[in-house]
Design a protein around this motif. Structure first.
Motif, PDB file in Angstrom:
ATOM      1  N   LEU A 129       0.805  -1.102   0.060  1.00 52.11           N
ATOM      2  CA  LEU A 129      -0.111  -0.114  -0.010  1.00 52.11           C
ATOM      3  C   LEU A 129       0.786   1.537  -0.140  1.00 52.11           C
ATOM      4  O   LEU A 129       1.803   1.415   0.804  1.00 52.11           O
ATOM      5  N   VAL A 130       0.769   1.962  -0.972  1.00 49.96           N
ATOM      6  CA  VAL A 130       1.493   3.287  -0.881  1.00 49.96           C
ATOM      7  C   VAL A 130       0.568   4.361  -1.266  1.00 49.96           C
ATOM      8  O   VAL A 130      -0.462   4.362  -2.156  1.00 49.96           O
ATOM      9  N   GLN A 131       0.815   5.455  -0.641  1.00 53.92           N
ATOM     10  CA  GLN A 131       0.036   7.058  -1.173  1.00 53.92           C
ATOM     11  C   GLN A 131       0.195   7.598  -2.451  1.00 53.92           C
ATOM     12  O   GLN A 131       1.410   7.246  -3.127  1.00 53.92           O
ATOM     13  N   PRO A 132      -0.517   8.212  -3.192  1.00 51.80           N
ATOM     14  CA  PRO A 132      -0.439   8.777  -4.435  1.00 51.80           C
ATOM     15  C   PRO A 132       0.962   9.597  -4.368  1.00 51.80           C
ATOM     16  O   PRO A 132       1.405  10.210  -3.435  1.00 51.80           O
ATOM     17  N   GLY A 133       1.642   9.353  -5.631  1.00 48.71           N
ATOM     18  CA  GLY A 133       2.646   9.995  -5.623  1.00 48.71           C
ATOM     19  C   GLY A 133       4.021   9.413  -5.099  1.00 48.71           C
ATOM     20  O   GLY A 133       4.988   9.687  -5.235  1.00 48.71           O
ATOM     21  N   GLY A 134       3.767   8.198  -4.403  1.00 46.70           N
ATOM     22  CA  GLY A 134       4.791   7.351  -3.986  1.00 46.70           C
ATOM     23  C   GLY A 134       5.263   6.591  -4.664  1.00 46.70           C
ATOM     24  O   GLY A 134       5.048   6.491  -6.026  1.00 46.70           O
ATOM     25  N   ASN A 189       7.328   5.053  -9.847  1.00 47.47           N
ATOM     26  CA  ASN A 189       7.491   6.245  -9.308  1.00 47.47           C
ATOM     27  C   ASN A 189       6.111   7.070  -9.583  1.00 47.47           C
ATOM     28  O   ASN A 189       5.292   6.576 -10.476  1.00 47.47           O
ATOM     29  N   SER A 190       5.735   8.107  -8.884  1.00 43.43           N
ATOM     30  CA  SER A 190       4.769   8.842  -9.181  1.00 43.43           C
ATOM     31  C   SER A 190       3.427   8.065  -9.237  1.00 43.43           C
ATOM     32  O   SER A 190       2.654   8.241 -10.194  1.00 43.43           O
ATOM     33  N   LEU A 191       3.351   7.070  -8.549  1.00 44.85           N
ATOM     34  CA  LEU A 191       2.154   6.329  -8.456  1.00 44.85           C
ATOM     35  C   LEU A 191       0.730   6.984  -8.498  1.00 44.85           C
ATOM     36  O   LEU A 191       0.728   7.895  -7.527  1.00 44.85           O
ATOM     37  N   THR A 192      -0.252   6.499  -8.965  1.00 43.34           N
ATOM     38  CA  THR A 192      -1.536   6.995  -8.803  1.00 43.34           C
ATOM     39  C   THR A 192      -2.628   5.654  -8.612  1.00 43.34           C
ATOM     40  O   THR A 192      -2.178   4.666  -8.709  1.00 43.34           O
ATOM     41  N   PRO A 193      -3.727   6.143  -8.164  1.00 43.98           N
ATOM     42  CA  PRO A 193      -4.486   5.197  -7.768  1.00 43.98           C
ATOM     43  C   PRO A 193      -4.968   4.252  -8.910  1.00 43.98           C
ATOM     44  O   PRO A 193      -5.450   3.210  -8.698  1.00 43.98           O
ATOM     45  N   GLU A 194      -5.124   4.925 -10.527  1.00 41.34           N
ATOM     46  CA  GLU A 194      -4.966   3.957 -11.385  1.00 41.34           C
ATOM     47  C   GLU A 194      -4.231   3.143 -11.734  1.00 41.34           C
ATOM     48  O   GLU A 194      -4.180   1.922 -12.436  1.00 41.34           O
ATOM     49  N   ASP A 195      -3.008   3.084 -10.808  1.00 43.30           N
ATOM     50  CA  ASP A 195      -1.817   1.991 -11.031  1.00 43.30           C
ATOM     51  C   ASP A 195      -2.269   0.744  -9.976  1.00 43.30           C
ATOM     52  O   ASP A 195      -1.325  -0.254 -10.149  1.00 43.30           O
TER      53      ASP A 195
END
Length: 115
Positions: A11-16, A84-90
């Motif tokens: 689990l990672v926050q958006p942008g993580g 990098n720069s993960l978004t919920p769509e990932d």
């Protein structure tokens, strides 16, 4: 026995960022191009990134270009995906695949991007 074992999801926050690994055994890793796929709930599995076995040339789906990096270490029989720069769509289960092998799939690792 062919094995591909993905790890590094979570689990990672958006942008993580996350770094996935795919440890392989039972076949000659350096002989195979490798892919990362992902499958989100209710969606078809889609190709994320690919890397050749010789030269390590990489290709990416448009939706991850500039954010994800695929790499491999043939000495360690391991494939990687730096995200990098993960978004919920990932958010998806991510799988590694040895191109051309029907038995060349891992069990997947869950990546969840959420605040």
């Amino acid at each position: 026995q062919v094995q591909l074992v993905e790890s590094g999801g979570g689990l990672v926050q958006p942008g993580g960022s996350l770094r996935l690994s795919c440890a392989t055994s039972g076949f000659t890793f350096s002989n195979y191009a490798m892919n990362w796929y992902r499958q989100a709930p209710g969606k078809e599995r889609e190709l994320v990134a690919a890397i050749t076995n010789v030269g390590g040339r990489a290709n990416y789906a448009n939706f991850v270009k500039g954010r994800f990096t695929i790499s491999r270490d043939n000495a360690k029989n391991t494939l990687y995906l730096q995200m990098n720069s993960l978004t919920p769509e990932d958010t998806a289960v991510y799988y590694c695949h040895a191109v051309g092998r029907k038995d060349g799939w891992g069990q997947g690792t869950q990546v969840t991007v959420s605040s």
